[in-house]
Design a protein around this motif. Structure first.
Motif, PDB file in Angstrom:
ATOM      1  N   ARG A   1       5.553   4.333   1.917  1.00 45.65           N
ATOM      2  CA  ARG A   1       6.021   5.548   2.596  1.00 45.65           C
ATOM      3  C   ARG A   1       6.967   5.209   3.747  1.00 45.65           C
TER       4      ARG A   1
ATOM      5  N   THR B   1       0.837  -1.190   0.000  1.00 42.86           N
ATOM      6  CA  THR B   1       0.000   0.000   0.000  1.00 42.86           C
ATOM      7  C   THR B   1       0.879   1.250   0.000  1.00 42.86           C
ATOM      8  N   ALA B   2       0.240   2.379  -0.286  1.00 40.47           N
ATOM      9  CA  ALA B   2       0.987   3.627  -0.299  1.00 40.47           C
ATOM     10  C   ALA B   2       1.628   3.903   1.052  1.00 40.47           C
ATOM     11  N   GLU B   3       0.919   3.602   2.144  1.00 35.39           N
ATOM     12  CA  GLU B   3       1.468   3.844   3.471  1.00 35.39           C
ATOM     13  C   GLU B   3       2.651   2.933   3.766  1.00 35.39           C
TER      14      GLU B   3
ATOM     15  N   PHE C   1       4.186  11.042  -4.317  1.00 40.80           N
ATOM     16  CA  PHE C   1       4.044   9.640  -4.727  1.00 40.80           C
ATOM     17  C   PHE C   1       3.347   9.540  -6.078  1.00 40.80           C
ATOM     18  N   GLU C   2       2.354  10.387  -6.304  1.00 42.87           N
ATOM     19  CA  GLU C   2       1.681  10.384  -7.606  1.00 42.87           C
ATOM     20  C   GLU C   2       2.653  10.767  -8.726  1.00 42.87           C
TER      21      GLU C   2
ATOM     22  N   PHE D   1       3.112  13.949   0.754  1.00 42.71           N
ATOM     23  CA  PHE D   1       3.469  12.592   0.340  1.00 42.71           C
ATOM     24  C   PHE D   1       2.600  12.133  -0.827  1.00 42.71           C
ATOM     25  N   LYS D   2       1.307  12.419  -0.748  1.00 43.08           N
ATOM     26  CA  LYS D   2       0.396  11.986  -1.808  1.00 43.08           C
ATOM     27  C   LYS D   2       0.791  12.595  -3.147  1.00 43.08           C
ATOM     28  N   ARG D   3       1.108  13.890  -3.139  1.00 42.50           N
ATOM     29  CA  ARG D   3       1.491  14.546  -4.391  1.00 42.50           C
ATOM     30  C   ARG D   3       2.799  13.985  -4.933  1.00 42.50           C
TER      31      ARG D   3
ATOM     32  N   TYR E   1      10.503  10.355   1.448  1.00 40.43           N
ATOM     33  CA  TYR E   1       9.152  10.914   1.358  1.00 40.43           C
ATOM     34  C   TYR E   1       8.864  11.824   2.549  1.00 40.43           C
TER      35      TYR E   1
ATOM     36  N   ASP F   1       0.930  14.255   5.010  1.00 36.01           N
ATOM     37  CA  ASP F   1       0.128  13.330   4.195  1.00 36.01           C
ATOM     38  C   ASP F   1      -0.132  13.892   2.801  1.00 36.01           C
ATOM     39  N   GLU F   2      -0.469  15.180   2.734  1.00 31.44           N
ATOM     40  CA  GLU F   2      -0.779  15.784   1.441  1.00 31.44           C
ATOM     41  C   GLU F   2       0.461  15.862   0.562  1.00 31.44           C
TER      42      GLU F   2
END
Length: 344
Positions: A29, A24-26, A46-47, A42-44, A35, A39-40
């Protein structure tokens, strides 16, 4: 690409290759250094990393694995069988060509990549430097600062923008180009593509590009038309034949014998530099870009007074030599074999 980003992507690939289940992404991470905590953020990041891996051709697989601890949550992995290259079998002639190719790029901007590829092949047991190839020492010397950016743009199918100085001009104009290929002809490098400003195919000499080449659109947005031969376009286009032009130069007294043999109307200078006696002479030339390296060989024994484009070309050449970008100035003339770097 920054070193930090390169290391993060490499760690991400290693992590996803090493797992048999979907992570999973987590989980990624926590496992991959680099990373951010947010959270925000990391999401950007990772994408962007996922998109980068896909553009590089890495087979990123998306799915879920209830037995792997991830439940129904989406996870990621890289199947080794899809990522690994098949066994490479080269004939002696093909291996010799690879060895020659690496030596061709020895002094160019792709030298590190060529050497790395050669090293990997040798590590895999592929002999790439056949004895029969020794003694053939081609060289491609890409001294033009614009070459690396244009080569990458051709490779990635990305539009570019740059400032261009036309023949006989001292000012530059902004050009927007969809590059199709980079070609070497008679010791000069050219980029061929679709000129968005003119609405037609055009050829630009790299030595006339001023400043940096900037990306002007997303990768993959340039499509080379079917049947296009960038080498033929560049060779058919050539350089417009310039009429001979006079150049006024100052020659240090007792020095610069080469230009003196070409000169006419050599006379004592009325207003020259204060560091010695000078003569004023008139030389005839056609191409400022080709004549400038010759004059630069005489360093401070020659000063170009007129025309402005020749003076600027000599100044820029001397600056490049001082910056260590060009090495010693060389006489005009073909210095490397003709070649082509073409888009997809």
């Amino acid at each position: 690409m920054s070193r930090r980003k390169t290391e993060r992507l490499l760690n991400l690939v290693v992590c996803l290759l090493a797992t048999r289940r979907y992570l999973t992404a987590e989980q990624i991470r926590r496992a991959v250094p680099g990373y951010p905590e947010s959270d925000e953020a990391f999401k950007r990041m990772f994408e962007r990393d996922k998109e980068e891996l896909r553009e590089l051709g890495v087979p990123l697989e998306v799915g879920s694995d209830q037995l792997g601890g991830g439940g129904e949550e989406i996870g990621y992995r890289i199947p080794p069988q899809d990522y690994e290259l098949p066994d490479i079998h080269l004939t002696p002639d093909e291996a010799a060509v690879l060895g020659l190719a690496a030596r061709v790029w020895q002094r160019a901007s792709m030298a590190e990549a060529a050497s790395g590829a050669l090293l990997k092949l040798r590590a895999a047991g592929v002999e790439t430097d056949a004895p029969s190839a020794v003694g053939i020492e081609p060289r491609v010397n890409t001294q033009d600062p614009a070459f690396p950016a244009l080569w990458e743009a051709v490779r990635d199918g990305r539009p570019v923008a740059f400032d261009y100085r036309g023949i006989g001009r001292t000012s530059v104009a902004r050009r927007h180009l969809e590059p199709w290929g980079v070609v070497s002809r008679r010791g000069r490098w050219y980029v061929v593509g679709f000129d968005r400003d003119r609405g037609e195919q055009r050829v630009f000499r790299l030595s006339r590009i001023a400043g940096e080449v900037a990306a002007d659109g997303p990768a993959g947005s340039v499509t080379v038309p079917d049947g296009v031969d960038v080498r033929r376009i560049a060779f058919d286009w050539g350089d417009p034949v310039s009429e001979p032009r006079p150049a006024t130069v100052l020659l240090r007294a007792g020095a610069a014998q080469g230009p003196r043999r070409w000169a006419r109307d050599v006379r004592p200078a009325q207003d020259g530099p204060a560091d010695g006696e000078w003569d004023e002479a008139t030389l005839t030339f056609r191409d400022a870009d080709r004549f400038a390296p010759y004059l630069a060989r005489f360093a401070d024994d020659v000063v170009v007074v007129d025309p402005p484009d020749l003076r600027e070309a000599v100044i820029q050449h001397l600056k490049s030599v001082l910056a260590g970008a060009h090495g010693p100035a060389e006489p005009a003339g073909p210095a490397e074999p003709e070649g082509t770097v073409q888009g997809r």
